[in-house]
Write a protein that holds these residues in place. Structure first.
Motif, PDB file in Angstrom:
ATOM      1  N   ALA A 103      11.212 -14.384  22.179  1.00 20.67           N
ATOM      2  CA  ALA A 103      10.281 -13.912  21.157  1.00 20.67           C
ATOM      3  C   ALA A 103      11.053 -13.457  19.931  1.00 20.67           C
ATOM      4  O   ALA A 103      10.618 -13.675  18.796  1.00 20.67           O
ATOM      5  CB  ALA A 103       9.437 -12.775  21.717  1.00 20.67           C
ATOM      6  N   ASP A 129       7.825 -19.266  21.592  1.00 22.51           N
ATOM      7  CA  ASP A 129       6.775 -18.822  22.504  1.00 22.51           C
ATOM      8  C   ASP A 129       6.653 -19.836  23.639  1.00 22.51           C
ATOM      9  O   ASP A 129       6.148 -20.931  23.454  1.00 22.51           O
ATOM     10  CB  ASP A 129       5.448 -18.700  21.738  1.00 22.51           C
ATOM     11  CG  ASP A 129       4.341 -18.199  22.650  1.00 22.51           C
ATOM     12  OD1 ASP A 129       4.582 -18.075  23.872  1.00 22.51           O
ATOM     13  OD2 ASP A 129       3.242 -17.933  22.133  1.00 22.51           O
ATOM     14  N   CYS A 130       7.156 -19.418  24.831  1.00 22.21           N
ATOM     15  CA  CYS A 130       7.201 -20.346  25.968  1.00 22.21           C
ATOM     16  C   CYS A 130       5.827 -20.690  26.501  1.00 22.21           C
ATOM     17  O   CYS A 130       5.677 -21.648  27.256  1.00 22.21           O
ATOM     18  CB  CYS A 130       8.019 -19.754  27.092  1.00 22.21           C
ATOM     19  SG  CYS A 130       9.740 -19.745  26.702  1.00 22.21           S
ATOM     20  N   SER A 131       4.836 -19.897  26.132  1.00 21.46           N
ATOM     21  CA  SER A 131       3.511 -20.173  26.693  1.00 21.46           C
ATOM     22  C   SER A 131       2.790 -21.270  25.911  1.00 21.46           C
ATOM     23  O   SER A 131       1.758 -21.773  26.333  1.00 21.46           O
ATOM     24  CB  SER A 131       2.675 -18.896  26.702  1.00 21.46           C
ATOM     25  OG  SER A 131       2.488 -18.468  25.369  1.00 21.46           O
TER      26      SER A 131
END
Ligand SMILES: [Zn+2]
Length: 345
Positions: free
Chosen positions: A89, A94-96
């Motif tokens: 972050a 943003d891994c999502s």
């Protein structure tokens, strides 16, 4: 000692749950399970117990050790994920979010039809051969019995290299026919070969003419090869492409490299009484062909008294247009993705 062990277990679990970082967790782990840790000290003291007490207390001590170890591992993993997410972050990842879509390319219609035709001709025993796009004047014209006064040699058809004054002259090949000569010289007779590839002409461009287009040359040389063999091969090819039998006809045609020469027409596969594609005639001009001229065989080192053969020049761009209902040849080299994406692999 039992009370002390249970108290240590409670303290340990509470400390683990309160840990805010992996570094902090490592300190807590060391203070309980390390060499000088509180629980380790208790385990060392087991030897001083009464023999009767030892097994029960020892079992309890080991259970507590295991319980704490599991808690350390679980919280450690959670903290690791949290720290990783915080790191990403901080650099703006943003891994999502879903990953970028990888778009699959599509096969160009000319390649698609070429592959289809290659399969059909290979099933009839043809080999696939390739030749250079920059060709010598000798291979592009002389060896194909195209005399020096033939209009095809004029500059309005042929794209000559800048070094046109030099001998031997070179040009961008105007047809795939020179590959016939190259293949015959390489393999000799008997031979069945197809040669798909790009060809170039200095044409005024319109819906049916393009400076770069694709052909597939075909050549069969053997003993007693004649027109019926040619017709059979052409009819089998058409049946393979259009998945049904199409009526064909031969009209006389003149091409210097064949004798006799023909234009092969096929009954329009799109209509019964005439349409835009066949211009109302119900026939489609498909390809020139004929029996290989003895001079061409001789130029390739094959004895025309012993061998004969047939050759044809299939327009791949034209076949693709017929097969996929494309009305303008200029789309083929346009690189227009809206056009190309319609042909999914
Ligand atoms: Zn038609």
């Amino acid at each position: 000692m039992r009370e002390r062990l249970e108290a240590l277990c409670g303290e340990g679990l509470a400390a683990i749950a309160a840990a805010e970082s992996r570094a902090q967790l490592a300190e807590i782990e060391s203070s309980f399970l390390g060499r000088t840790g509180a629980l380790t000290a208790q385990l060392k003291g087991l030897g001083k117990l009464e023999a009767a007490e030892r097994p029960a207390i020892g079992k309890l001590a080991n259970e507590i050790k295991q319980k704490l170890q599991q808690a350390f591992d679980a919280v450690g993993e959670t903290l690791k994920q949290e720290e990783l997410a915080a790191d990403l972050a901080s650099v703006g990842v943003d891994c999502s979010l879903p990953g970028p879509t990888v778009e699959l390319g599509s096969v160009h219609p000319v390649m698609a039809i070429a592959r289809e035709l290659e399969d059909i001709f290979q099933s009839m025993g043809f080999v696939i051969w390739d030749g250079p796009e920059l060709e010598s004047e000798a291979n592009n014209f002389d060896a194909l019995n195209i005399p020096s006064d033939h209009p095809a040699r004029e500059s309005h058809d042929t794209i000559w290299m800048k070094s046109a004054d030099e001998e031997p002259r070179r040009c961008l090949r105007t047809h795939t026919s020179p590959v016939q000569v190259r293949a015959l010289r390489e393999f000799g007779a008997p031979l069945r070969v197809i040669a798909p590839g790009r060809v170039f002409r200095q044409e005024a461009q319109d819906a049916t003419h393009e400076h770069t287009f694709h052909q597939m040359e075909g050549l069969v040389v053997g003993k007693n090869i004649g027109v019926p063999h040619m017709l059979h091969a052409m009819n089998s090819m058409l049946e393979g492409v259009f998945k049904r039998k199409l009526e064909t006809r031969l009209r006389p045609g003149f091409f210097p490299f064949v004798e006799p020469g023909f234009e092969l027409d096929a009954r329009c596969p799109f209509c019964k009484g005439g349409c835009k594609v066949c211009k109302g005639s119900t026939w489609i001009e498909l390809m020139p062909g004929g029996l290989v001229h003895p001079n061409v065989l001789t130029a390739a080192g094959v004895d025309p008294n012993e061998y004969s053969g047939f050759a044809f020049g299939l327009g791949l761009s034209r076949m693709a247009m017929l097969r996929y209902g494309i009305h303008d040849i200029r789309y083929m080299c346009s690189g227009d993705l809206r056009f190309l994406k319609q042909f999914k692999a």
